[in-house]
Motif scaffolding. Structure first.
Motif, PDB file in Angstrom:
ATOM      1  N   PHE A 218       0.828  -1.200   0.000  1.00  0.00           N
ATOM      2  CA  PHE A 218       0.000   0.000   0.000  1.00  0.00           C
ATOM      3  C   PHE A 218       0.865   1.254   0.000  1.00  0.00           C
ATOM      4  O   PHE A 218       0.606   2.193  -0.747  1.00  0.00           O
ATOM      5  CB  PHE A 218      -0.944   0.019   1.209  1.00  0.00           C
ATOM      6  CG  PHE A 218      -1.798   1.255   1.253  1.00  0.00           C
ATOM      7  CD1 PHE A 218      -2.980   1.315   0.543  1.00  0.00           C
ATOM      8  CD2 PHE A 218      -1.405   2.371   1.982  1.00  0.00           C
ATOM      9  CE1 PHE A 218      -3.764   2.461   0.560  1.00  0.00           C
ATOM     10  CE2 PHE A 218      -2.185   3.513   2.007  1.00  0.00           C
ATOM     11  CZ  PHE A 218      -3.363   3.554   1.292  1.00  0.00           C
TER      12      PHE A 218
ATOM     13  N   LEU B 244      -7.586   3.308   0.534  1.00  0.00           N
ATOM     14  CA  LEU B 244      -7.390   2.800   1.889  1.00  0.00           C
ATOM     15  C   LEU B 244      -8.414   1.708   2.213  1.00  0.00           C
ATOM     16  O   LEU B 244      -8.114   0.765   2.943  1.00  0.00           O
ATOM     17  CB  LEU B 244      -7.495   3.964   2.870  1.00  0.00           C
ATOM     18  CG  LEU B 244      -6.890   3.812   4.235  1.00  0.00           C
ATOM     19  CD1 LEU B 244      -5.440   3.349   4.172  1.00  0.00           C
ATOM     20  CD2 LEU B 244      -6.970   5.124   4.984  1.00  0.00           C
TER      21      LEU B 244
ATOM     22  N   GLU C 274      -9.397  -0.534   0.208  1.00  0.00           N
ATOM     23  CA  GLU C 274      -8.873  -1.783  -0.356  1.00  0.00           C
ATOM     24  C   GLU C 274      -7.916  -2.443   0.625  1.00  0.00           C
ATOM     25  O   GLU C 274      -7.933  -3.668   0.790  1.00  0.00           O
ATOM     26  CB  GLU C 274      -8.138  -1.518  -1.673  1.00  0.00           C
ATOM     27  CG  GLU C 274      -9.010  -1.138  -2.829  1.00  0.00           C
ATOM     28  CD  GLU C 274      -8.189  -0.813  -4.069  1.00  0.00           C
ATOM     29  OE1 GLU C 274      -7.067  -1.352  -4.231  1.00  0.00           O
ATOM     30  OE2 GLU C 274      -8.666  -0.003  -4.876  1.00  0.00           O
ATOM     31  N   LEU C 275      -7.056  -1.650   1.238  1.00  0.00           N
ATOM     32  CA  LEU C 275      -6.131  -2.186   2.228  1.00  0.00           C
ATOM     33  C   LEU C 275      -6.904  -2.787   3.399  1.00  0.00           C
ATOM     34  O   LEU C 275      -6.606  -3.900   3.838  1.00  0.00           O
ATOM     35  CB  LEU C 275      -5.176  -1.104   2.732  1.00  0.00           C
ATOM     36  CG  LEU C 275      -4.245  -1.515   3.877  1.00  0.00           C
ATOM     37  CD1 LEU C 275      -3.310  -2.648   3.453  1.00  0.00           C
ATOM     38  CD2 LEU C 275      -3.450  -0.314   4.370  1.00  0.00           C
TER      39      LEU C 275
ATOM     40  N   ALA D 233      -3.538   3.965  -4.228  1.00  0.00           N
ATOM     41  CA  ALA D 233      -4.380   2.895  -3.692  1.00  0.00           C
ATOM     42  C   ALA D 233      -5.434   3.444  -2.737  1.00  0.00           C
ATOM     43  O   ALA D 233      -5.188   4.389  -1.997  1.00  0.00           O
ATOM     44  CB  ALA D 233      -3.517   1.864  -2.974  1.00  0.00           C
TER      45      ALA D 233
END
Length: 156
Positions: A20, A28, A30-31, A26
């Motif tokens: 990440f 957050l 998704e993380l 990206a």
């Protein structure tokens, strides 16, 4: 990311966080999903910006749930989510519910300081920040974004 933070994560968490940090575009969320954290945006009232709790009823897969107050500006939601992810991956599981009244509150516990530092390192390219800050000092002006993250850098 500080090695003492990385050492407290399992291998999968460490890899996801490092990936990440290398991808500034990206999301957050998704993380969080990759870490098994369910993120819920909702009105948490005036006394709470975010909270992390273990609730298998809401997230049967891992039990990890983060609530973020929906009534905040986008940048504050992002900072709050990063902070709450910090509580989760740093093992701040000593409370059934971890409640944050605000990122800028006076809470000075070790877990709060760690979660703030984690959020900073997750969201801010520290090398770029230091370079910009030093450039600002040499020119006599500090870039405005330095001011917005200065509270993360205050000594413990």
């Amino acid at each position: 990311m500080r090695s003492d933070f990385l050492n407290r994560m399992n291998d999968e968490q460490r890899q996801l966080v490092q990936d990440f940090v290398r991808r500034p575009d990206a999301a957050l969320e998704e993380l969080a999903a990759a870490l098994g954290i369910k993120v819920i945006y909702k009105d948490l009232g005036t006394d709470c910006e975010g909270l992390y709790e273990y609730d298998p009823g809401t997230n049967p897969e891992t039990g990890k749930v983060v609530y973020v107050h929906s009534g905040m500006p986008a940048f504050k939601k992002r900072a709050t989510l990063a902070h709450e992810i910090g509580h989760c991956v740093l093992g701040h599981d000593d409370w059934y519910i971890h409640h944050d009244e605000g990122l800028f509150d006076d809470e000075d516990s070790l877990t709060e300081r760690e979660a703030r530092q984690f959020a900073l390192e997750l969201l801010v390219d520290m090398q770029a920040l230091h370079e910009a800050f030093n450039l600002g000092r040499r020119s006599g002006e500090c870039p405005i974004f330095c001011v917005s993250v200065i509270w993360f850098m205050l000594p413990d």
